[in-house]
Scaffold this active site. Structure first.
Site, short mmCIF file in Angstrom:
data_model
loop_
_atom_site.label_atom_id
_atom_site.label_comp_id
_atom_site.label_asym_id
_atom_site.label_seq_id
_atom_site.Cartn_x
_atom_site.Cartn_y
_atom_site.Cartn_z
N CYS A 131 58.57 39.02 13.39
CA CYS A 131 58.55 37.93 14.36
C CYS A 131 59.81 37.09 14.15
O CYS A 131 60.18 36.84 13.01
CB CYS A 131 57.33 37.03 14.17
SG CYS A 131 55.76 37.88 14.39
N PRO A 132 60.42 36.60 15.18
CA PRO A 132 60.06 36.79 16.59
C PRO A 132 60.87 37.88 17.27
O PRO A 132 60.84 38.00 18.48
CB PRO A 132 60.43 35.43 17.19
CG PRO A 132 61.66 35.01 16.44
CD PRO A 132 61.56 35.64 15.07
#
Lengths: 324, 83
Positions: free
Chosen positions: B21-22
């Site tokens: 992430c992200p």
């Protein structure tokens, strides 16, 4: 912060800012958001920025004024989100206040009174946000700012249980929560909610994949609602967890939870009545944490019953555990 | 899960196992942008943070998650591109 400066004990609240160039009581100044610096004649001018939000138009104007009056061309973001113009000569107070007034910018305040509320971004634009913290901060600023109290009275608003606005360290803090409710027919048993729940309040049934919910573990963050692909988890109600008696400083105290799911429209009453109780029971120089310890949380809760009444029971257990 | 569900056919697949992430969401977003409304993207996401975050972000962008299957250590999602 600047709290080493001697507190004003004389209860003179409003300082005349016009024509004060010659005779100035430095103790009085702090009550008007003027904070003495180490440097001779130099003061910090603390602006009033509830929730730390400013329009860019205003910011441009403030920066012009700061540039004009700060002898060192610097500003500082206070720990409570307000902009401070540093190195202002006290002889210029009248002028700088007049110029700030012209753009609708007020000066903050220090001392024993309700301070400028702080807040996170809230539900307007933060994906985690559950409550409109900015709207609430604005309301508190308009309704309660400057109300005299035995000692400083800090409020803050966090939009979710991550609690960036540190409601646990406030005299009175409000933290957004959402109660999830599960609709079985819409659930496909995909198990994403159990994955999304960081509190282990949801586990998936090993056979069906459907959630088994433990409300005791739930902190009401709404992650399950946002993660659910089929809207099987929905919001039943939004509100605020109310915390009272927190403080930081030399001897930090963690606030206690006194109410859950207080709706927006009851927040002004909660503040009003808390100040009432604090003013009736507190001695000069005592934070509400100390008053709660001396007088007892029960007295506070009794006073708050008309506001918290219907929404408090869930927390009676918690507060009893905390030695009320 | 119901028994007689029609099998959803994916128009494209994105294997995001091992992607943090992200970045995983950014890659998903870029992939979806290159697709037509109504087309289906098959996504493979790791358990833990990726599956906690990517599906809700995908939803917030206006796409629909048609199906989620838990597999060994990861999830297989079918995402239909919204408007």
């Amino acid at each position: 912060m600047t709290d080493h400066f001697v507190e004003d004990k004389t209860n003179k609240v409003n300082v005349k800012l016009e024509g004060m160039a010659e005779k100035v009581n430095f103790n009085d100044l702090k009550t008007g958001g003027f904070i003495k610096q180490r440097q001779k004649d130099m003061f910090t001018v603390r602006l009033r920025c509830p929730g730390g939000r400013l329009s860019t138009d205003k910011l441009v104007e403030i920066s012009k004024i700061a540039h004009k009056y700060s002898k060192k061309s610097v500003v500082h973001f206070s720990f409570r989100q307000s902009l401070e113009i540093l190195y202002v000569d006290y002889k210029e107070f009248g002028n700088i206040v007049a110029e700030l007034e012209k753009i609708g910018q007020k000066v903050a305040s220090c001392g024993p009174r309700v301070r400028v509320p702080t807040a996170c971004g809230g539900c307007e634009y933060n994906p985690n946000g559950l409550t409109d913290t900015q709207k609430m901060a604005d309301m508190v600023d308009k309704k309660f700012f400057g109300t005299p109290t035995p000692h400083k009275f800090k409020t803050s608003f966090s939009g979710c249980p991550i609690d960036c606005a540190r409601t646990k360290e406030m005299d009175l803090g409000f933290q957004g929560v959402v109660e999830p409710v599960w609709d079985e027919p819409s659930c496909t048993g995909c198990t994403i909610c159990a994955e999304a729940c960081k509190e282990d309040a949801i586990v998936s049934d090993p056979d069906t994949g459907k959630p088994i919910f433990d409300p005791k573990k739930c902190i009401f963050c709404g992650d399950c609602i946002r993660a659910c692909p089929t809207e099987a988890w929905k919001a039943k109600r939004y509100g605020h967890i109310v915390r009272v008696g927190g403080k930081h400083g030399r001897h930090p105290v963690e606030a206690i939870e006194v109410c859950a799911f207080l709706p927006d429209e009851k927040v002004p009453d909660a503040i009003q009545k808390s100040i009432e109780w604090y003013n009736a029971n507190g001695k000069r120089g005592e934070r509400i944490a100390t008053v709660l310890k001396r007088v007892g949380v029960r007295s506070y809760l009794d006073h708050m019953a008309p506001v918290f009444g219907a929404v408090a029971p869930a927390f009676a257990e918690t507060t009893d555990k905390q030695g009320v | 899960m119901s028994d007689a569900k029609p099998v959803i056919k994916a128009d494209a697949t994105l294997d995001l196992r091992g992607v943090m992430c992200p970045i995983n969401f950014v890659k998903t977003k870029l992939k979806i942008e290159a697709m037509e409304t109504g087309q289906v993207l098959e996504l493979l996401l790791d358990s833990g943070e990726p599956v906690q975050n990517v599906p809700k972000s995908v939803k917030e962008e206006g796409h629909k998650i048609l199906e989620v299957k838990k597999e060994d250590g990861h999830f297989r999602l079918m995402v239909k591109k919204g408007c």
